[in-house]
Design a protein around this motif. Sequence first.
Motif, PDB file in Angstrom:
ATOM      1  N   UNK A  26      12.932  15.649  -4.536  1.00 40.50           N
ATOM      2  CA  UNK A  26      12.061  14.780  -3.733  1.00 40.50           C
ATOM      3  C   UNK A  26      11.607  13.603  -4.582  1.00 40.50           C
ATOM      4  N   UNK A  27      12.503  12.657  -4.786  1.00 39.77           N
ATOM      5  CA  UNK A  27      12.197  11.541  -5.696  1.00 39.77           C
ATOM      6  C   UNK A  27      12.367  10.204  -4.999  1.00 39.77           C
ATOM      7  N   UNK A  28      11.993  10.138  -3.727  1.00 41.97           N
ATOM      8  CA  UNK A  28      12.227   8.908  -2.963  1.00 41.97           C
ATOM      9  C   UNK A  28      11.270   8.837  -1.791  1.00 41.97           C
ATOM     10  N   UNK A  29      11.188   7.664  -1.193  1.00 41.97           N
ATOM     11  CA  UNK A  29      10.670   7.508   0.163  1.00 41.97           C
ATOM     12  C   UNK A  29      11.657   6.590   0.870  1.00 41.97           C
ATOM     13  N   UNK A  30      11.729   6.670   2.177  1.00 40.20           N
ATOM     14  CA  UNK A  30      12.739   5.927   2.925  1.00 40.20           C
ATOM     15  C   UNK A  30      12.090   4.764   3.685  1.00 40.20           C
ATOM     16  N   UNK A  31      12.803   3.650   3.755  1.00 35.84           N
ATOM     17  CA  UNK A  31      12.415   2.572   4.662  1.00 35.84           C
ATOM     18  C   UNK A  31      13.527   2.418   5.687  1.00 35.84           C
ATOM     19  N   UNK A  32      13.218   2.799   6.908  1.00 36.45           N
ATOM     20  CA  UNK A  32      14.180   2.598   7.998  1.00 36.45           C
ATOM     21  C   UNK A  32      14.031   1.177   8.523  1.00 36.45           C
ATOM     22  N   UNK A  33      15.136   0.514   8.763  1.00 40.75           N
ATOM     23  CA  UNK A  33      15.087  -0.773   9.468  1.00 40.75           C
ATOM     24  C   UNK A  33      15.706  -0.519  10.839  1.00 40.75           C
ATOM     25  N   UNK A  76       0.849  -1.212   0.000  1.00 45.44           N
ATOM     26  CA  UNK A  76       0.000   0.000   0.000  1.00 45.44           C
ATOM     27  C   UNK A  76       0.873   1.246   0.000  1.00 45.44           C
ATOM     28  N   UNK A  77       1.883   1.246   0.860  1.00 48.43           N
ATOM     29  CA  UNK A  77       2.785   2.409   0.961  1.00 48.43           C
ATOM     30  C   UNK A  77       3.550   2.609  -0.339  1.00 48.43           C
ATOM     31  N   UNK A  78       4.037   1.497  -0.906  1.00 51.62           N
ATOM     32  CA  UNK A  78       4.816   1.623  -2.158  1.00 51.62           C
ATOM     33  C   UNK A  78       3.932   2.217  -3.245  1.00 51.62           C
ATOM     34  N   UNK A  79       2.696   1.738  -3.307  1.00 51.56           N
ATOM     35  CA  UNK A  79       1.804   2.209  -4.371  1.00 51.56           C
ATOM     36  C   UNK A  79       1.512   3.697  -4.198  1.00 51.56           C
ATOM     37  N   UNK A  80       1.215   4.077  -2.948  1.00 54.40           N
ATOM     38  CA  UNK A  80       0.921   5.492  -2.688  1.00 54.40           C
ATOM     39  C   UNK A  80       2.155   6.365  -2.977  1.00 54.40           C
ATOM     40  N   UNK A  81       3.294   5.935  -2.416  1.00 54.53           N
ATOM     41  CA  UNK A  81       4.496   6.774  -2.517  1.00 54.53           C
ATOM     42  C   UNK A  81       4.983   6.884  -3.966  1.00 54.53           C
ATOM     43  N   UNK A  82       4.805   5.840  -4.772  1.00 54.17           N
ATOM     44  CA  UNK A  82       5.369   5.856  -6.131  1.00 54.17           C
ATOM     45  C   UNK A  82       4.266   5.966  -7.188  1.00 54.17           C
TER      46      UNK A  82
END
Length: 607
Positions: free
Chosen positions: A426-433, A350-356
């Motif tokens: 602003x061409x990204x979203x981050x995934x923190x682990x 869901x997040x990937x679809x929204x963000x990209x």
Amino acid sequence: MASLSGLCSSFPSLKPNNRIGGELSPVRKDSLAVSTRSNSSFKHSVAREVSADLSKTNDVAGLKQAKQGGLEKDPKALWRRYVDWLYQHKELGLYLDVSRIGFSDEFVSEMEPRFQAAFKAMEELERGAIANPDEGRMVGHYWLRNAKLAPNPFLQVQIDKTLAAVCDFADAVISGKIKPPSPEGRFTQILSVGIGGSALGPQFVAEALAPDNPPLKIRFIDNTDPAGIDHQIAQLGPELASTLVVVISKSGGTPETRNGLLEVQKAFREAGLDFAKQGVAITQENSLLDNTARIEGWVARFPMFDWVGGRTSEMSAGVDIREMLVGASMMDEATRSTVLRKNPAALLALCWYWATDGIGSKDMVVLPYKDSLLLFSRYLQQLVMESLGKEFDLDGNRVNQGISVYGNKGSTDQHAYIQQLREGVHNFFVTFIEVLRDRPPGHDWELEPGVTCGDYLFGMLQGTRSALYANDRESITVTVQEVTPRSVGALIALYERAVGIYASLVNINAYHQPGVEAGKKAAGEVLALQKRVLAVLNEASCEDPAESLTLQEIADRCHAPDDIEMIYKIIEHMAANDRALIAEGDCGSPYSLKVFLGECNVDELYA
Ligand SMILES: O=P(O)(O)OC[C@H]1O[C@H](O)[C@H](O)[C@@H](O)[C@@H]1O
């Protein structure tokens, strides 16, 4: 005073209005719901207008515009969003925070039917459907961690048998029951030869899970770079004699892996060692590699199944596999839920679809704040980009899909490119682990009053997450308690499923890789042209060398007049490696390519 650890242990019941310190009075969700219900009634009124326009196109950009005022910034509302959307797998100790991705309620409801379709497709996949239609294959990596899921008893037996054989072999090597012919009497090193999914998974897991002083140190040859291969073999030195060489190739025919094997076998010959007594093959049965290992009598051979793709083969023969399988299997169970909020893989999708925008408009930056997870982003690069980076969808439409992945580790990357993430394009979203446990118990100390080294790492992660969000840069946070085979297995399974679900949302086959074949084919054509160039030059060296050929004449004689540039590059590369032409038979002397190259000055080509 409720202790902090008490707070943490009761964290799952912690609700926004609880007070730290006093009795943790659970806040009823509905009191919270009243306030959000009032907000959501407003949102729903907007949604009705919005969805009336967008239900036809399901246009994420339109939904983003409809979402008034961009990302939520009110701290209280954010905390509510955090709690509302937080996913917790309490038994695994794995949490997923999607609150810093700004998807709207309307978006979630718009996507619901597509998620239900994705869940259905995933269910059929696990039942043995041909989920890789382009190659007419089943997709069975989930069966590797729960053989009972496999569609027939034969496969179930094969999976269980292979797992037992791998574990028994590993135990025998470590105990010294299986040993090299060398005087040392036991294996001390592992040299893995493989590429792509036959390297990235083992590299990631070895970096994440290998103990400080493992019984056997592992190193990798994962490319056909002679200097890189020489470096690995030189580092082994005399320990080549006690090195177990594990050659991994699902197809058994990948050129880079085959070259690595030939180079290593040459090193064994030069060291007077019998490679077969130290070689292991992990490949599909009856592949070229499997037959080579069988005929040459290598120490062991383990099968890879055609229904396991290279990038999802990590749960095949490998490291502390049983615990990894448990973690993966537990995550598989969680990601079978058909309730979006209870399915962490669906939440990621869901997040990937929204963000990209469902078209890969932004890159996925993967930032584990833990050194041992350094290679997770490289592992995900293959898993995500080789699965989602496709030209056509399942209906044959040209979509050029994909999500680009990059990253290394925090806080190191804060001193490299986070500047651009914070303020730049602003061409990204981050995934923190996030890994909560900094050090094994009893090993921590305060490098300043009340503060440990791990506190800094924690602070850097949280600070970066806040700083990015303050500038409207979205992020996801995946939290695990510590890096263990179980949590690593769970992380791998989480992303394998998320990729599969996302692929359904964007209607592509996640399980083939046609683009890679194109590259391999083109490489084959270059080598074929090189052979033709050598034949032509050898022939020419038998004629009067004074009449050296021009590049165009070589191209014409190769019947490749349009490949003059590639012919120049081929000769340039060979000359740089002192490759002289040994004239056939007794005609002419070795023909120097360096001289030839000097003569055909490229600048004059267009004089
Ligand atoms: O394991 P192998 O058959 O040698 O393949 C190694 C790699 O080759 C190709 O690049 C495929 O696209 C990858 O998915 C695979 O992991």
